[in-house]
Design a protein around this motif. Structure first.
Motif, PDB file in Angstrom:
ATOM      1  N   MET A 293      -4.296  11.997  -6.852  1.00 17.73           N
ATOM      2  CA  MET A 293      -5.054  13.021  -5.939  1.00 17.73           C
ATOM      3  C   MET A 293      -6.405  12.533  -6.309  1.00 17.73           C
ATOM      4  O   MET A 293      -7.601  12.383  -5.278  1.00 17.73           O
ATOM      5  CB  MET A 293      -4.478  14.367  -6.816  1.00 17.73           C
ATOM      6  N   GLN A 294      -6.788  11.883  -7.113  1.00 14.31           N
ATOM      7  CA  GLN A 294      -8.376  11.673  -7.549  1.00 14.31           C
ATOM      8  C   GLN A 294      -8.692  10.738  -6.851  1.00 14.31           C
ATOM      9  O   GLN A 294     -10.104  10.831  -7.150  1.00 14.31           O
ATOM     10  CB  GLN A 294      -8.369  11.237  -9.665  1.00 14.31           C
ATOM     11  N   PHE A 295      -8.085   9.476  -7.218  1.00 15.35           N
ATOM     12  CA  PHE A 295      -8.268   8.310  -6.491  1.00 15.35           C
ATOM     13  C   PHE A 295      -8.212   8.726  -4.308  1.00 15.35           C
ATOM     14  O   PHE A 295      -8.746   8.366  -3.945  1.00 15.35           O
ATOM     15  CB  PHE A 295      -7.289   7.321  -6.215  1.00 15.35           C
ATOM     16  N   ALA A 296      -7.586   9.598  -4.226  1.00 14.56           N
ATOM     17  CA  ALA A 296      -7.331  10.148  -3.127  1.00 14.56           C
ATOM     18  C   ALA A 296      -8.993  11.057  -2.271  1.00 14.56           C
ATOM     19  O   ALA A 296      -9.385  10.858  -1.596  1.00 14.56           O
ATOM     20  CB  ALA A 296      -6.023  10.876  -2.668  1.00 14.56           C
ATOM     21  N   LEU A 297      -9.028  12.060  -3.362  1.00 14.81           N
ATOM     22  CA  LEU A 297      -9.760  12.018  -3.708  1.00 14.81           C
ATOM     23  C   LEU A 297     -11.554  11.516  -3.464  1.00 14.81           C
ATOM     24  O   LEU A 297     -12.481  11.753  -2.778  1.00 14.81           O
ATOM     25  CB  LEU A 297     -10.951  13.513  -4.443  1.00 14.81           C
ATOM     26  N   SER A 298     -11.307  10.487  -4.239  1.00 14.79           N
ATOM     27  CA  SER A 298     -12.532   8.840  -4.488  1.00 14.79           C
ATOM     28  C   SER A 298     -13.205   9.087  -2.969  1.00 14.79           C
ATOM     29  O   SER A 298     -13.198   8.929  -2.184  1.00 14.79           O
ATOM     30  CB  SER A 298     -12.436   8.904  -5.216  1.00 14.79           C
ATOM     31  N   ALA A 299     -11.614   8.271  -2.333  1.00 16.64           N
ATOM     32  CA  ALA A 299     -11.524   7.999  -0.914  1.00 16.64           C
ATOM     33  C   ALA A 299     -12.119   8.470   0.389  1.00 16.64           C
ATOM     34  O   ALA A 299     -12.879   7.886   0.637  1.00 16.64           O
ATOM     35  CB  ALA A 299      -9.948   7.655  -0.414  1.00 16.64           C
ATOM     36  N   ALA A 300     -11.801   9.931  -0.115  1.00 15.78           N
ATOM     37  CA  ALA A 300     -11.950  11.152   1.025  1.00 15.78           C
ATOM     38  C   ALA A 300     -13.939  10.861   0.873  1.00 15.78           C
ATOM     39  O   ALA A 300     -14.226  11.156   2.706  1.00 15.78           O
ATOM     40  CB  ALA A 300     -10.969  12.500   0.358  1.00 15.78           C
ATOM     41  N   ARG A 301     -14.249  11.085  -0.479  1.00 12.30           N
ATOM     42  CA  ARG A 301     -15.154  11.456  -0.192  1.00 12.30           C
ATOM     43  C   ARG A 301     -16.572  10.256   0.285  1.00 12.30           C
ATOM     44  O   ARG A 301     -17.597  10.089   0.825  1.00 12.30           O
ATOM     45  CB  ARG A 301     -15.875  11.340  -1.995  1.00 12.30           C
ATOM     46  N   GLU A 302     -16.073   9.243   0.428  1.00  9.44           N
ATOM     47  CA  GLU A 302     -16.347   7.906   1.162  1.00  9.44           C
ATOM     48  C   GLU A 302     -15.837   7.751   2.659  1.00  9.44           C
ATOM     49  O   GLU A 302     -16.410   6.567   3.139  1.00  9.44           O
ATOM     50  CB  GLU A 302     -15.504   6.835   0.450  1.00  9.44           C
ATOM     51  N   GLY A 303     -15.106   8.788   3.566  1.00 11.48           N
ATOM     52  CA  GLY A 303     -15.598   9.126   4.263  1.00 11.48           C
ATOM     53  C   GLY A 303     -13.666   8.143   4.720  1.00 11.48           C
ATOM     54  O   GLY A 303     -13.681   7.766   6.118  1.00 11.48           O
ATOM     55  N   ARG A 304     -13.434   8.044   3.539  1.00 12.82           N
ATOM     56  CA  ARG A 304     -11.322   7.389   4.264  1.00 12.82           C
ATOM     57  C   ARG A 304     -10.567   8.562   4.693  1.00 12.82           C
ATOM     58  O   ARG A 304     -10.843   9.544   3.524  1.00 12.82           O
ATOM     59  CB  ARG A 304     -11.310   6.323   3.149  1.00 12.82           C
ATOM     60  N   LYS A 305      -9.515   7.865   5.452  1.00 11.05           N
ATOM     61  CA  LYS A 305      -8.779   9.663   5.772  1.00 11.05           C
ATOM     62  C   LYS A 305      -7.812   8.318   5.322  1.00 11.05           C
ATOM     63  O   LYS A 305      -7.126   8.102   4.728  1.00 11.05           O
ATOM     64  CB  LYS A 305      -8.565   9.102   6.899  1.00 11.05           C
ATOM     65  N   VAL A 306      -6.986  10.332   4.479  1.00 12.23           N
ATOM     66  CA  VAL A 306      -6.328   9.813   3.209  1.00 12.23           C
ATOM     67  C   VAL A 306      -4.853  11.074   4.143  1.00 12.23           C
ATOM     68  O   VAL A 306      -5.300  11.995   3.990  1.00 12.23           O
ATOM     69  CB  VAL A 306      -6.498  10.413   1.985  1.00 12.23           C
ATOM     70  N   VAL A 307      -3.480  10.201   3.295  1.00 11.71           N
ATOM     71  CA  VAL A 307      -2.580  11.245   3.908  1.00 11.71           C
ATOM     72  C   VAL A 307      -1.725  11.133   2.311  1.00 11.71           C
ATOM     73  O   VAL A 307      -1.074   9.889   1.709  1.00 11.71           O
ATOM     74  CB  VAL A 307      -1.268  10.810   4.741  1.00 11.71           C
ATOM     75  N   TYR A 308      -1.147  12.564   2.204  1.00  4.10           N
ATOM     76  CA  TYR A 308      -0.699  11.971   0.511  1.00  4.10           C
ATOM     77  C   TYR A 308       0.691  12.589   1.501  1.00  4.10           C
ATOM     78  O   TYR A 308       1.179  14.287   1.117  1.00  4.10           O
ATOM     79  CB  TYR A 308      -1.105  12.921   0.340  1.00  4.10           C
ATOM     80  N   TYR A 309       2.389  11.892   0.796  1.00  5.15           N
ATOM     81  CA  TYR A 309       3.087  12.652   1.400  1.00  5.15           C
ATOM     82  C   TYR A 309       3.565  12.382  -0.314  1.00  5.15           C
ATOM     83  O   TYR A 309       4.025  11.470  -1.480  1.00  5.15           O
ATOM     84  CB  TYR A 309       4.529  11.081   1.633  1.00  5.15           C
ATOM     85  N   SER A 310       4.557  13.868  -0.040  1.00  6.76           N
ATOM     86  CA  SER A 310       4.841  14.248  -1.734  1.00  6.76           C
ATOM     87  C   SER A 310       6.279  15.088  -1.152  1.00  6.76           C
ATOM     88  O   SER A 310       6.734  15.029   0.066  1.00  6.76           O
ATOM     89  CB  SER A 310       4.420  15.716  -2.077  1.00  6.76           C
ATOM     90  N   PHE A 311       7.255  14.525  -1.869  1.00  7.83           N
ATOM     91  CA  PHE A 311       9.019  14.613  -2.140  1.00  7.83           C
ATOM     92  C   PHE A 311       9.160  15.377  -3.425  1.00  7.83           C
ATOM     93  O   PHE A 311      10.071  15.878  -3.020  1.00  7.83           O
ATOM     94  CB  PHE A 311       9.487  13.030  -2.335  1.00  7.83           C
ATOM     95  N   GLU A 312       8.315  15.928  -3.755  1.00  3.77           N
ATOM     96  CA  GLU A 312       8.810  16.850  -4.710  1.00  3.77           C
ATOM     97  C   GLU A 312       7.895  18.218  -4.828  1.00  3.77           C
ATOM     98  O   GLU A 312       8.364  19.667  -5.637  1.00  3.77           O
ATOM     99  CB  GLU A 312       8.625  16.105  -6.732  1.00  3.77           C
ATOM    100  N   GLU A 313       6.368  18.412  -3.706  1.00  5.92           N
ATOM    101  CA  GLU A 313       5.704  19.518  -4.413  1.00  5.92           C
ATOM    102  C   GLU A 313       5.020  19.904  -3.291  1.00  5.92           C
ATOM    103  O   GLU A 313       4.658  18.760  -2.191  1.00  5.92           O
ATOM    104  CB  GLU A 313       4.298  19.312  -4.963  1.00  5.92           C
ATOM    105  N   THR A 314       4.979  21.175  -2.553  1.00  9.80           N
ATOM    106  CA  THR A 314       4.775  20.962  -1.199  1.00  9.80           C
ATOM    107  C   THR A 314       2.331  21.498  -1.923  1.00  9.80           C
ATOM    108  O   THR A 314       2.115  21.499  -2.514  1.00  9.80           O
ATOM    109  CB  THR A 314       4.217  23.100  -0.932  1.00  9.80           C
TER     110      THR A 314
END
Length: 495
Positions: A293-314
């Motif tokens: 999630m930290q990598f995803a947040l950092s990428a979003a701050r740079e304007g990159r679009k992120v999709v996080y698929y979880s098979f375990e958590e809502t």
């Protein structure tokens, strides 16, 4: 991307395998006009649903469509598809089914059945076609047509004449057939122009039905071979083609995705290279999902679009967990820079899941997280070899230029026999970060190290990973720590 059957049989785009040519049933692709096809499947496999759906598509295109029922009355046919809210008024339904009244059948002692009962039904079929002149035709089923002939040879002769008759009228037809009958008469598929098989089988653990479609023969057209999963939905039958992805890595750049943690970026010499696959591996609770999630947040701050698929958590749980570690992802969710998706076990076919990723790729997604590979395997293992599906997914991600983070859970909290993954897929990843627990001065700590980075250099050192309400932080280098041997100074890996 999902496609209906009548858009399924088409040429494959050789340049971009994830972009389908959605050709309809025409001369440019799909079923050839004037050809006759066997539609084969066991009871309940969806033959009637598929054929009516195909006829309705013809109605939509302004074509005359006819359904000749020899097995069930017309009112029963309409009742069977009533759940789809389809308007069948545009389809000419010809009811040649038995009238339901029991008939006393006497044995023929002198005349053959054909001599005593002229081909009234065959003639009724020809008369209906001559009267309505359909461009699309379904006969349910050809098995009943075989009962009108004295022997197999006579039936083949009559069917071949019928197929040639339809070809002369440029009428495209589906003849519904039973697989048991086809196995008894292997020559029948030679008479028609194509054979499409619908399958319905139980999974290996017998917990769910697996439906698929297979094109076994198709004259004059290319097609995707193999078994392709399908679903029967309120819209009708939807096919999720199984395509073998060929890796075409785009031009590599020097761009990197920062973790947003200064000491981790120092260890990684600037971050993770784009268009690579990174494995975050370690035992449960060590911080893999939080680091992803930290990598995803950092990428979003740079304007990159992120999709996080979880098979375990809502998504709600992921947002709450991130907030507890100072990761405010809500503003980026509101801006559609981060999308959180929960995948229920046994809900999707592997190819259906890959189609979701393909759809994300067309929506300019540049970073993807799968949490976790073990969850993916448990959710998908009913549908075949998972290693092959994961390899296919990786090939697509690299071709599409997507940077991916795979989370992998190691079964043992402590072990001297370190393996990146217990699933045998480490060869397909480019980068690997190993997280472990250690015991230090009576406390449990987390340690992290980079052990693989295919496209760049890194610092081969071990640091402590700290997680609290202020976020994720790394300590200075632990000079006396062994990530593999399990020691921190005079301490040992937690057991």
């Amino acid at each position: 991307m999902v496609i209906f059957l009548f858009k399924f049989i088409a040429y494959v785009s050789r340049n971009h395998s994830y972009r389908y040519k959605r050709a309809r049933c025409s001369a440019q692709g799909g079923l050839l006009r004037g050809h006759t096809y066997l539609l084969v499947g066991v009871a309940g496999s969806g033959k009637t649903i598929l054929s009516i759906q195909w006829l309705l598509e013809g109605v939509k295109n302004g074509e005359h469509s006819m359904f000749i029922s020899m097995a069930e009355p017309a009112d029963q046919l309409q009742a069977n598809v009533s759940g789809f809210n389809w308007d069948l008024s545009g389809i000419r339904i010809v009811d040649l089914s038995p009238n339901g009244k029991p008939e006393v059948v006497e044995e023929y002692h002198v005349l053959t059945p054909e001599e005593a009962e002229p081909g009234h039904t065959w003639q009724a079929i020809y008369d209906a076609i001559e009267q309505f002149d359909p461009q699309r035709l379904v006969i349910d089923s050809v098995t009943f047509m075989s009962y009108l002939s004295t022997d197999t040879f006579q039936f083949r002769k009559q069917l071949l004449a019928f197929v040639n008759y339809l070809k002369g009228k440029r009428c495209t037809a589906f003849l519904i057939y039973e697989p048991e009958e086809m196995s008894r008469d292997a020559s029948l598929p030679l008479t028609v122009d194509g054979v499409i098989m619908l399958r319905k089988t139980l999974s290996s653990s017998k917990v769910l039905d697996i439906r698929s479609i297979e094109v076994q023969k198709l004259r004059g057209r290319d097609y995707w071979s193999g078994l392709h999963p399908l679903r029967i939905t309120q819209e009708g039958i939807i096919v999720h083609p199984h395509l073998i992805e060929k890796m075409h890595t785009p031009s590599l750049s020097n761009a990197k995705i920062s973790s947003g943690i200064s000491r981790l970026d120092e260890m990684l010499h600037g971050g993770i290279e784009v268009n690579t696959i990174t494995l975050l591996t370690g035992p449960t609770g060590v911080g893999k999902s939080s680091l992803a999630m930290q990598f995803a947040l950092s990428a979003a701050r740079e304007g990159r679009k992120v999709v996080y698929y979880s098979f375990e958590e809502t998504p709600e749980f992921m947002i709450l967990r991130a907030a507890g570690l100072g990761q405010d992802i809500v503003p980026y969710i509101d801006k559609s820079l981060i999308q959180l998706r929960h995948i229920n076990p046994l809900e999707l076919y592997p190819d259906e899941f890959l189609n979701m990723i393909r759809s994300d790729a067309t929506a300019n997604t540049s970073v993807l997280v799968i949490d976790s590979i073990r969850g993916y395997r448990l959710a998908m293992e009913q549908f075949g070899d998972m290693d092959a599906h994961i390899q296919n997914m990786v090939n697509f991600l690299k071709t599409a230029g997507i940077t991916a983070f795979f989370i992998n859970e190691l079964e043992y909290i402590s072990s001297t026999a370190i393996r990146l993954t217990e699933l045998g897929i480490s060869f397909i990843i480019d980068n690997a970060l190993l997280l472990r627990f250690a015991e230090y001065k009576g406390s449990i700590i987390r340690i992290i190290g980079c052990i693989k980075k295919r496209l760049g250099s890194f610092e081969p050192e071990v640091r402590e990973l700290r997680m609290d309400k202020n976020g994720l932080q790394l300590s200075d280098k632990l000079p006396c720590c062994s990530l593999f041997g399990g020691t921190v100074g005079e301490t040992t890996i937690a057991s």
